[in-house]
Motif scaffolding. Sequence first.
Motif, PDB file in Angstrom:
ATOM      1  N   ASN A   1       0.797  -1.224   0.000  1.00 59.56           N
ATOM      2  CA  ASN A   1       0.000   0.000   0.000  1.00 59.56           C
ATOM      3  C   ASN A   1       0.838   1.287   0.000  1.00 59.56           C
ATOM      4  OD1 ASN A   1      -2.891   0.809   0.016  1.00 59.56           O
ATOM      5  ND2 ASN A   1      -2.271   1.923   1.849  1.00 59.56           N
TER       6      ASN A   1
ATOM      7  N   SER B   1      -5.625   1.527  -0.521  1.00 60.59           N
ATOM      8  CA  SER B   1      -6.511   2.194   0.439  1.00 60.59           C
ATOM      9  C   SER B   1      -5.812   3.437   0.971  1.00 60.59           C
ATOM     10  CB  SER B   1      -6.872   1.257   1.594  1.00 60.59           C
ATOM     11  OG  SER B   1      -5.711   0.854   2.296  1.00 60.59           O
ATOM     12  N   THR B   2      -6.560   4.543   1.093  1.00 59.13           N
ATOM     13  CA  THR B   2      -6.005   5.810   1.554  1.00 59.13           C
ATOM     14  C   THR B   2      -7.002   6.512   2.463  1.00 59.13           C
ATOM     15  OG1 THR B   2      -6.888   6.949  -0.412  1.00 59.13           O
ATOM     16  CG2 THR B   2      -4.620   6.148  -0.529  1.00 59.13           C
ATOM     17  N   ALA B   3      -6.460   7.408   3.306  1.00 56.71           N
ATOM     18  CA  ALA B   3      -7.335   8.214   4.161  1.00 56.71           C
ATOM     19  C   ALA B   3      -8.076   9.266   3.344  1.00 56.71           C
ATOM     20  CB  ALA B   3      -6.515   8.895   5.256  1.00 56.71           C
ATOM     21  N   SER B   4      -7.493   9.709   2.249  1.00 57.90           N
ATOM     22  CA  SER B   4      -8.131  10.690   1.369  1.00 57.90           C
ATOM     23  C   SER B   4      -8.969   9.981   0.310  1.00 57.90           C
ATOM     24  CB  SER B   4      -7.064  11.562   0.690  1.00 57.90           C
ATOM     25  OG  SER B   4      -6.302  12.272   1.643  1.00 57.90           O
TER      26      SER B   4
ATOM     27  N   ARG C   1      -2.267   9.711   1.623  1.00 58.15           N
ATOM     28  CA  ARG C   1      -2.545   8.362   2.125  1.00 58.15           C
ATOM     29  C   ARG C   1      -2.744   8.355   3.636  1.00 58.15           C
ATOM     30  NH1 ARG C   1       0.695   4.554   4.481  1.00 58.15           N
ATOM     31  NH2 ARG C   1       2.589   5.760   4.004  1.00 58.15           N
ATOM     32  N   GLU C   2      -1.935   9.119   4.352  1.00 62.86           N
ATOM     33  CA  GLU C   2      -1.941   9.052   5.808  1.00 62.86           C
ATOM     34  C   GLU C   2      -2.981   9.948   6.461  1.00 62.86           C
ATOM     35  OE1 GLU C   2       2.055  10.082   6.790  1.00 62.86           O
ATOM     36  OE2 GLU C   2       2.839   8.064   6.396  1.00 62.86           O
ATOM     37  N   HIS C   3      -3.340  11.061   5.817  1.00 67.07           N
ATOM     38  CA  HIS C   3      -4.247  12.033   6.429  1.00 67.07           C
ATOM     39  C   HIS C   3      -5.398  12.355   5.479  1.00 67.07           C
ATOM     40  CE1 HIS C   3      -1.012  12.610   9.330  1.00 67.07           C
ATOM     41  NE2 HIS C   3      -0.193  12.854   8.323  1.00 67.07           N
ATOM     42  N   SER C   4      -6.552  12.586   6.035  1.00 68.65           N
ATOM     43  CA  SER C   4      -7.702  12.974   5.223  1.00 68.65           C
ATOM     44  C   SER C   4      -7.430  14.317   4.556  1.00 68.65           C
ATOM     45  CB  SER C   4      -8.950  13.063   6.104  1.00 68.65           C
ATOM     46  OG  SER C   4     -10.073  13.434   5.329  1.00 68.65           O
ATOM     47  N   TYR C   5      -7.430  14.323   3.242  1.00 72.26           N
ATOM     48  CA  TYR C   5      -7.149  15.507   2.420  1.00 72.26           C
ATOM     49  C   TYR C   5      -5.731  16.044   2.618  1.00 72.26           C
ATOM     50  CZ  TYR C   5     -12.108  15.348   1.469  1.00 72.26           C
ATOM     51  OH  TYR C   5     -13.359  14.926   1.082  1.00 72.26           O
TER      52      TYR C   5
END
Length: 245
Positions: free
Chosen positions: A50, A125-128, A209-213
């Motif tokens: 990922n 899969s990503t947070a954003s 990937r790690e943080h939303s937006y």
Amino acid sequence: MFSPHRTGVVTHRIVKEFLRDPRSRVVLVVTPGLLLVIVPALFESATAFNPSGVMMIGLFPAMTMTLVGSASIVRERTRGSLESILATPVTRPELVLGYVCAGAVLAAAQSVVTTAVAYWVSDISTASPPWLLGLLAMCSGMFGMCLGLLISAACANEGQAFQFMPGVMIPQMLVTGIVWPVAQMADWVQWLERALPLSTVTRAMTAAREHSYGGTSLVTNLIAMLAVAAGALAFASLFIRRRTA
């Protein structure tokens, strides 16, 4: 004086030329998606793949558009069409901007395919949300086009231009974290990674990937990417010269 009409004419011509060449279509559309299907088999699991897979969504468009851009102006010069273009009212900035606009069209198509394959086939899969990753992939492609135009304008022939890929671009890719986590590299390599242009792409993708937006890190790296692209275009405009008076 800058003319949007002349820039649009250049853009239309370049897009038609790229789409007419089957090799360019394969490099732009097929290759990034195909690699995103093959490379996951090299990892133990989808979870292990990922982080690298998300970087690939941005790196592959940047690399392929650099490859395409690096041959563009050199090819125009070799065929003699650059002489004809610069003999018209089209200015060097309009020519370069026309290539950038054409790159934006091609990068948009490429980002749709690459992002769709990444999420639906490679199980990224990503947070954003996916649309943000697709937008970043498009920006990465345009960023690569700007670097490619600088290389193309500075080189005398296609052989010199293509030497930049194995000599400059691929070594950058290897130390941006796509193969091995940057945090586990030697200290001097980590410092080098921070200074490389391609690191703006991988850091932006990692932030998404790690943080939303993406947060602040995404904004910072996008600004850095824009600054490098603007500098590359400015120097490309200066390096474009007619061979005859």
